[in-house]
Design an enzyme around this catalytic site. Sequence first.
Site, PDB file in Angstrom:
ATOM      1  N   GLU A 129      -2.477  -4.512   7.508  1.00  0.00           N
ATOM      2  CA  GLU A 129      -1.449  -5.183   6.718  1.00  0.00           C
ATOM      3  C   GLU A 129      -0.885  -6.325   7.576  1.00  0.00           C
ATOM      4  O   GLU A 129       0.055  -6.125   8.332  1.00  0.00           O
ATOM      5  CB  GLU A 129      -0.343  -4.193   6.342  1.00  0.00           C
ATOM      6  CG  GLU A 129      -0.861  -3.053   5.481  1.00  0.00           C
ATOM      7  CD  GLU A 129       0.184  -1.966   5.245  1.00  0.00           C
ATOM      8  OE1 GLU A 129       0.119  -1.339   4.193  1.00  0.00           O
ATOM      9  OE2 GLU A 129       1.054  -1.762   6.115  1.00  0.00           O
ATOM     10  N   ASP A 161       4.288   7.570  -6.563  1.00  0.00           N
ATOM     11  CA  ASP A 161       5.028   6.712  -7.479  1.00  0.00           C
ATOM     12  C   ASP A 161       5.044   7.276  -8.904  1.00  0.00           C
ATOM     13  O   ASP A 161       6.103   7.446  -9.508  1.00  0.00           O
ATOM     14  CB  ASP A 161       4.463   5.292  -7.457  1.00  0.00           C
ATOM     15  CG  ASP A 161       2.946   5.247  -7.547  1.00  0.00           C
ATOM     16  OD1 ASP A 161       2.304   6.313  -7.691  1.00  0.00           O
ATOM     17  OD2 ASP A 161       2.375   4.139  -7.468  1.00  0.00           O
ATOM     18  N   LYS A 173       3.505  10.187   4.653  1.00  0.00           N
ATOM     19  CA  LYS A 173       3.072   8.812   4.389  1.00  0.00           C
ATOM     20  C   LYS A 173       4.202   7.951   3.807  1.00  0.00           C
ATOM     21  O   LYS A 173       5.325   7.982   4.281  1.00  0.00           O
ATOM     22  CB  LYS A 173       1.837   8.824   3.487  1.00  0.00           C
ATOM     23  CG  LYS A 173       0.689   9.659   4.046  1.00  0.00           C
ATOM     24  CD  LYS A 173      -0.489   9.650   3.122  1.00  0.00           C
ATOM     25  CE  LYS A 173      -1.629  10.502   3.653  1.00  0.00           C
ATOM     26  NZ  LYS A 173      -1.290  11.941   3.689  1.00  0.00           N
ATOM     27  N   LYS A 174       3.881   7.167   2.776  1.00  0.00           N
ATOM     28  CA  LYS A 174       4.848   6.206   2.231  1.00  0.00           C
ATOM     29  C   LYS A 174       6.061   6.908   1.638  1.00  0.00           C
ATOM     30  O   LYS A 174       7.203   6.430   1.796  1.00  0.00           O
ATOM     31  CB  LYS A 174       4.160   5.345   1.167  1.00  0.00           C
ATOM     32  CG  LYS A 174       5.084   4.329   0.510  1.00  0.00           C
ATOM     33  CD  LYS A 174       4.332   3.538  -0.553  1.00  0.00           C
ATOM     34  CE  LYS A 174       5.259   2.602  -1.307  1.00  0.00           C
ATOM     35  NZ  LYS A 174       4.544   1.842  -2.373  1.00  0.00           N
ATOM     36  N   ASP A 219       6.156   2.046   9.855  1.00  0.00           N
ATOM     37  CA  ASP A 219       5.590   3.377  10.087  1.00  0.00           C
ATOM     38  C   ASP A 219       4.547   3.377  11.198  1.00  0.00           C
ATOM     39  O   ASP A 219       3.870   4.389  11.402  1.00  0.00           O
ATOM     40  CB  ASP A 219       4.977   3.926   8.794  1.00  0.00           C
ATOM     41  CG  ASP A 219       5.654   5.215   8.366  1.00  0.00           C
ATOM     42  OD1 ASP A 219       6.777   5.477   8.814  1.00  0.00           O
ATOM     43  OD2 ASP A 219       5.045   5.981   7.587  1.00  0.00           O
ATOM     44  N   ASP A 249       5.842  -3.249  -1.510  1.00  0.00           N
ATOM     45  CA  ASP A 249       4.789  -3.144  -0.508  1.00  0.00           C
ATOM     46  C   ASP A 249       4.854  -4.405   0.351  1.00  0.00           C
ATOM     47  O   ASP A 249       5.314  -5.466  -0.105  1.00  0.00           O
ATOM     48  CB  ASP A 249       3.413  -3.026  -1.162  1.00  0.00           C
ATOM     49  CG  ASP A 249       3.217  -1.675  -1.840  1.00  0.00           C
ATOM     50  OD1 ASP A 249       3.977  -0.736  -1.533  1.00  0.00           O
ATOM     51  OD2 ASP A 249       2.312  -1.562  -2.689  1.00  0.00           O
ATOM     52  N   ASP A 277       2.828  -6.574   1.254  1.00  0.00           N
ATOM     53  CA  ASP A 277       2.054  -7.758   0.879  1.00  0.00           C
ATOM     54  C   ASP A 277       2.595  -8.418  -0.386  1.00  0.00           C
ATOM     55  O   ASP A 277       1.998  -9.361  -0.892  1.00  0.00           O
ATOM     56  CB  ASP A 277       0.586  -7.373   0.676  1.00  0.00           C
ATOM     57  CG  ASP A 277       0.411  -6.360  -0.442  1.00  0.00           C
ATOM     58  OD1 ASP A 277       1.173  -5.373  -0.466  1.00  0.00           O
ATOM     59  OD2 ASP A 277      -0.489  -6.537  -1.283  1.00  0.00           O
TER      60      ASP A 277
END
Length: 866
Positions: A183, A571, A385-386, A212, A410, A412
């Site tokens: 990323e 999500d 994780k996220k 992270d 996110d 990006d």
Amino acid sequence: MSPAAAITGAGARDEGLVQPLLVNGGGGVHAVANGRGHGPATEKKESAEDKYWVDIKQPETMEPSDVESGGAGRPLLFRNKRVKRYILYPYRFLIFARMLAIILFFIWRVQNNISDVKWLWAISVAGDVWFGFSWLLNQLPRLNPIKSIPNLAALNQRYDLPDGSSPLPGIDIFVNTANPVDEPILYTMNSILSILATDYPVEKHTCYLSDDAGALAHYEALVETARFAALWVPFCRKHCIEPRAPERYFELQPQPYMGGALEDFANDHKRMQIEYGEFKARIDKLFDTIRQRSDAYNALKCTKATWMADGSQWPGAWLDHPTKNHMKGHYAPIIQVVLERSSHAPQLGQFASVNNPLDFSTTDLRLPMLVYLAREKHPSYDHQKKAGAMNVQLRVSALLSNAPFIINFDCDHYINNSKAFRAAMCFMLDPREGENTAFVQFPQRFDGVDPTDRYCNHNRVFFDGTMLALNGLQGPSYLGTGCMFRRIALYGIKPPRQGANAIIVKSNIFGNSKPYLESISIARKQDRPIKACSLDELIVPELLNVMSCAYEVGTSWGRDIGWIYNIATEDVATGFRVHRQGWFSRHCTIEPAAFRGTAPINLTERLLQIMRWSGGSLEMFFSHNNPLLAGGWLHPLQRIAYLNMTIYPVTSIFIIVYGICPLMWLFPEEFYIQRPFTRYVVYLILVILMIHMIGVFEIKWAGMTWKDWWRNEQFFMIGATSAYPTAVLYMLIKLVTGKGIQFRITSKQTITDNNEKFADLYVFQWVPILIPTAMVFAVNVGAIGVALGKVIAFNGVWASRQVRHAALGLLFNIWVMALLYPFALAVLGRRGKKPTILFIVLPIAFIFVALVYIGLHSLLVNCISF
């Protein structure tokens, strides 16, 4: 840092910088030179909204009868549109007509259970039943699409006060990143810059970057970004720049201009190009800078650490010499306020001077609060994780700013329309159902996608079709980025319409931080001022506590509170939990698009991405969030929509069976899965044709094109023969072994090629999930070749009926190959840049297979019966 200090010593270099082209507010084009411009105006084309949608009648303000609810006299902040009747009614009629056609088709197949292989006939009937069932799950929630349009003028009139202040509620913005290589840091920093420059009261929004990876490069890039923002943000405000991510802005030709200082723009534009080029250079050299600095300190102090610019050791993951407590997945929590909260009064800049060539004397220089955080990592904990990172941000932000609304990105994605936050607020603050709205989801839009959208990255059928349809029910699902949440909805609190008044705050639910527990009740008050909080000695221990690995042990985090754990699609599962508590959501579309991001145009990366999504969907079905079994306040059609989202990968099993069925026809003279074959094929053509007739209407009301529709069909076939069956296999393994599904981050890194913009598109990497796709494609190529061979070999032997049946079978093979056409181009790699090559390669393959078949038939005709 003042603007003057920021640009001192930058020089007056402008070699190679061209005069920018501008688009004025009315759509005309200015060619800027010496502050003056001219150019023709362009007409705005009629949009799909104007052509196929009509306003639903509503008053301008709440009626006097709503005085008790506090809504009387308040302006309505959005309007709803419905599809015009001449589109909607035929659309619904075709849906029910196809439903009837499918039922009649099933009855006919059962009554005519004649086949050359009974077990294959039974599988095909089961497949047809499943196809019909899954189509129905997908189609029923689409019966009443609604488009919601924010009324920004009404919002501004009510909330922008004459003295320049605004009672708009606060927003906490979460940006997540996990890997500075996959990323790219420049993407992340552009996202941050667009957030800092957005058109929202400066003192009312705070940006949090969650790292992270615990990487020093992310922190130092954020510090550099804060310095550059001291120039970029006032520049955007002065000239009404859109979009406000500099990387994207400087790529645009012509560049939009909506400001009122056209005479200053050419000079300011040149200066910002220079400053941004230098900023990019510093970002690109960060790893080398950190490494060189660390090598110098390590040589001086005889250590092997990673060193910060102030001469202290970095508490996160070390760059070249990772060790215990300083390695990936094992380090202490880190939090740093990079930009403090600004005052409420505007702070104007200075007039232009020799050392300060940018005139910001009428421009507010204030910047929003900016916070860097890296949660604690330890090998003995599952960090989730996220979802885990988002829940840590939820707690940290509650202690520092505690805004009643949250929006997440996110790394990006960037803000493409600076009015986006205000657009979302139109739904949250509307006097009708605003207080019962949990989240506002914007459709995802992407840059850098090849013009043909070979791998359906834009996914318009889902973002503009499915989501608009759900907007007519309880609302769209949460899509993971570009979504504004009401904080208390993430706390598991029911909406006011369900009679939820008191908030039960317990440590066994929310954790043991007393300041955090106190913040929960305050979060409901959306009209309160946002507190100015700095990292003092009292708050830091509490921040480190809520960021620790052990904080969530024994609590409801990850299940009933915050983002949901132990699922790859946190999500969708989180949105489902919120919906079944009785909350609404809204789908918001504005022009230009609110947010834009990047998408993988490499086939392998794209398939790995949808494998993660489909795997997470199946995980959701086999969890306590199963839409079929979970209770709650769900609209029946909303439940059906969620059920479809969780079981669609199962369809791939039957698609693969159908895809390899032509194998059964390669060797016998004749083989029929269903007799009478001609009628069977006619039925199939009819039900497939009706899908595309329905698609005609969906294309109209969703504002799509035929290319969008066809690319969706193609990529569904590619996914159904690769990513989806792999996800099904993973889910079976998890059910048997209990081990979760491990998916890696989708790489946002692109191949650098100055001569080729879409170099990633032509890179093909074989991975095991592509084996079924390759097999289906090869089988259907072989079937066409064998069919040609049989027609020649049995010339004069076959009756006209048999020739007709062979021709009908070829329709199926050609259809499958048309759907797998993007896969065939991917296999060709760079040769696929000229798609016409397939029209040469494939006929050669057909002829080769036909000749092989004829040769074998002639050789073995007396030994094997064909």
